[in-house]
Design a protein around this motif. Sequence first.
Motif: not given
Length: 282
Positions: A262-269, A278-282
Amino acid sequence: MKNRLTVCSSHLITLPSAPHGPVRAAIGTAREAVEAFDPELVVFFGTDHRRAFRAVVPTFAVVLSATAQGDVAGPVGTYDVPHAMGRSLVADLIAHDFDIATAYSAALDHAFGHTTRDLLGAVDAKPVLPIFINCASPPHASFRRAASLGRRVGEFFADRRVLYVGSGGLAHDLPGFREPETGEALTEEERQAWIKSVNERAREEGTIRELVRTWDETFLAGVGDTSWDWLDSIGVDLVERGGNGAAECLTWTAAWAAGGQALTTLAHEFDTNGRAVVMSER
């Protein structure tokens, strides 16, 4: 899963003319994560804006040698493409019933170049294996098929320390993206003149599609999970809901499936265009 990291980002977000907002800041966070992860290989799922692939447009292609065109203030140079590894991947994909194309050489545009520079610093900073996904010349692959491709790529590289990257999207509609599909190459000057004239005419005629953020939010929720249930519905009425640029998220979908997390949204505009990192947690 500590041998894989996935980052997906809109491109063109670090241009001087781009908004200096949360997404621009988030690409810095992602770059720091990439530096800490220190991948041995970058598998980059990217698209093209009808520059590299015109006369023949494959649905999917593994690129075995690549340069950066430098368009839209992008980087120039030669990618460090692991040629033999790419050929092995092609053979594996064909053996698993993917009709993958082989691009022996391609001059990749900003769909690859900007995000490579944003995350790695330069196009030759790390070994990069480009995987092209057609997002600009309909018909496109389905989101489920892009995910299936990504999953198989992830299985092929399961024993390597890999950064998976997807670049493009989110919801946006570009009148100038609808240039005639003649297969003829345009110079960059001809291309920009075409885009300018079409965009101006669309503004005069009031035909620029006004989008809402719903498609973005649905897509980000999908890659924020590991379920594949959303893949069939996200592509329904894609142009109407997400614009003719939303198909670029096929690259994100492939990278998401390759990473298997699952990917985490770091920022969305969202204004008239959707942008996110977006990125995954390692």
